[in-house]
Design an enzyme around this catalytic site. Structure first.
Site, mmCIF file in Angstrom:
data_model
loop_
_atom_site.group_PDB
_atom_site.id
_atom_site.type_symbol
_atom_site.label_atom_id
_atom_site.label_comp_id
_atom_site.label_asym_id
_atom_site.label_seq_id
_atom_site.Cartn_x
_atom_site.Cartn_y
_atom_site.Cartn_z
ATOM 1 C CB SER A 139 3.787 2.817 -5.592
ATOM 2 O OG SER A 139 3.184 3.286 -4.345
ATOM 3 C CG HIS A 149 2.516 -0.479 -1.343
ATOM 4 N ND1 HIS A 149 1.538 -0.231 -2.125
ATOM 5 C CD2 HIS A 149 3.506 0.251 -1.592
ATOM 6 C CE1 HIS A 149 1.863 0.683 -2.965
ATOM 7 N NE2 HIS A 149 3.356 1.121 -2.442
ATOM 8 C CG ASP A 187 -0.985 -1.190 -0.892
ATOM 9 O OD1 ASP A 187 -0.977 -0.211 -0.226
ATOM 10 O OD2 ASP A 187 -1.101 -1.465 -1.996
#
Length: 306
Positions: A152, A277, A247
């Protein structure tokens, strides 16, 4: 409707049952506390590795060693939207990766927003990379086999480090491991519209993170914040890019992998369409997270040991 892994559905049920408010409704401090409280519920027990110790470098770091002798190294940048996360939030993941890689993992505790806005996290990541490269012999690391990676926001920082190294400001990592990375802070892709509610990371949550990290719109145009906006991606090290179907970051991650390929960079792109995610730090309920991490580790080990 896209299929969603059964483990992911169970996590979403737990979040609803707990009544936990969305992160964007909280202060950064409260969001950090809420994230830390959920960690033991979602993550497997941390595995034992040969050595774990904090390092006295220019920024806080923690070293995980799988075995004795000189080992290759993965410098790891944690996720959390540049606002949450720390060495403890990704301790289990880093231990797991050290064992999968049979290597050293060095985790970086970079400064967080909004107390420290862009480019503070980039600066800390760069300091960590240079220091680990310079101290490789003392740390028992093979400097010729030094990779960067992250999930991320950490994937964003790892990608940026490679771009900075190409420009001559840093030692060049041999490989980049980008796990559902943030690559464009404009937050305008179609995936944002597809994931506006019902997930741990929604469009609103991601924009909350971006607002804290880059409070000035002009910051988001800088390739050190949005690596997808770099003029060229040529000359970068080989990459493993993982994207998840559920996501808001999916489209920009796919676009980054495609640009790497189009511009002559060797890239393995793994798109896991039934995952969401943050699945990689929810392994207690999402067994597929271990499979994804193994695939990422296998790609890096194959690069190190062709």
């Amino acid at each position: 409707m896209r299929a969603l892994d059964a483990g992911c559905r169970r996590v979403l049920d737990l979040i609803r049952e707990s009544g936990r408010p969305p992160l964007e409704s909280l202060s950064p401090q409260a969001a950090r506390a809420a994230s830390a409280a959920s960690r033991p519920l979602l993550q497997p027990d941390p595995p034992e590795v040969m050595e774990v110790r904090d390092l006295a470098g220019p920024v806080p770091m923690r070293l995980y060693r799988a075995g004795p002798g000189i080992r290759p190294c993965l410098l790891y940048l944690h996720g959390g939207g540049w606002v949450i996360g720390d060495l403890d939030s990704h301790d289990q993941l880093c231990r797991h990766m050290a064992l999968l890689l049979d290597a050293v993992v060095v985790a970086v505790d970079y400064r967080l927003a909004p107390e420290h806005v862009f480019p503070a996290a980039v600066e800390d990541a760069a300091l960590a990379l240079r220091w680990v490269w310079e101290q490789a012999e003392a740390l028992g690391i093979d400097a010729t086999r030094l990779a960067v990676g992250g999930d991320s926001a950490g994937g964003n920082l790892a990608a940026v480090l490679c771009l900075m190294a190409r420009e001559g400001g840093l030692p060049m990592p041999g490989y980049q491991l980008l796990l559902y990375p943030v690559t464009d802070l404009a937050a305008e892709s179609a995936a944002y519209a597809r994931h506006s509610q019902g997930y741990p990371l929604t469009a609103a949550t991601m924009r909350w993170f971006i607002g804290h990290y880059t409070p000035e719109i002009e910051m988001r145009h800088d390739w050190r914040a949005s690596p997808l906006r770099a003029q060229t991606l040529s000359g970068l090290p080989p990459a493993f890019v993982m994207t998840a179907g559920h996501d808001p970051l999916a489209d920009e991650g796919i676009a980054y992998a495609q640009r790497l390929e189009d511009e002559g960079v060797s890239v393995i792109h793994l798109h896991v369409s039934d995952q969401m995610h943050a699945c990689l730090t929810m392994g207690r309920f999402i067994p597929a997270s271990a499979l994804v991490l193994r695939q990422a580790a296998d790609a890096l080990r194959q690069f190190w040991n062709p």
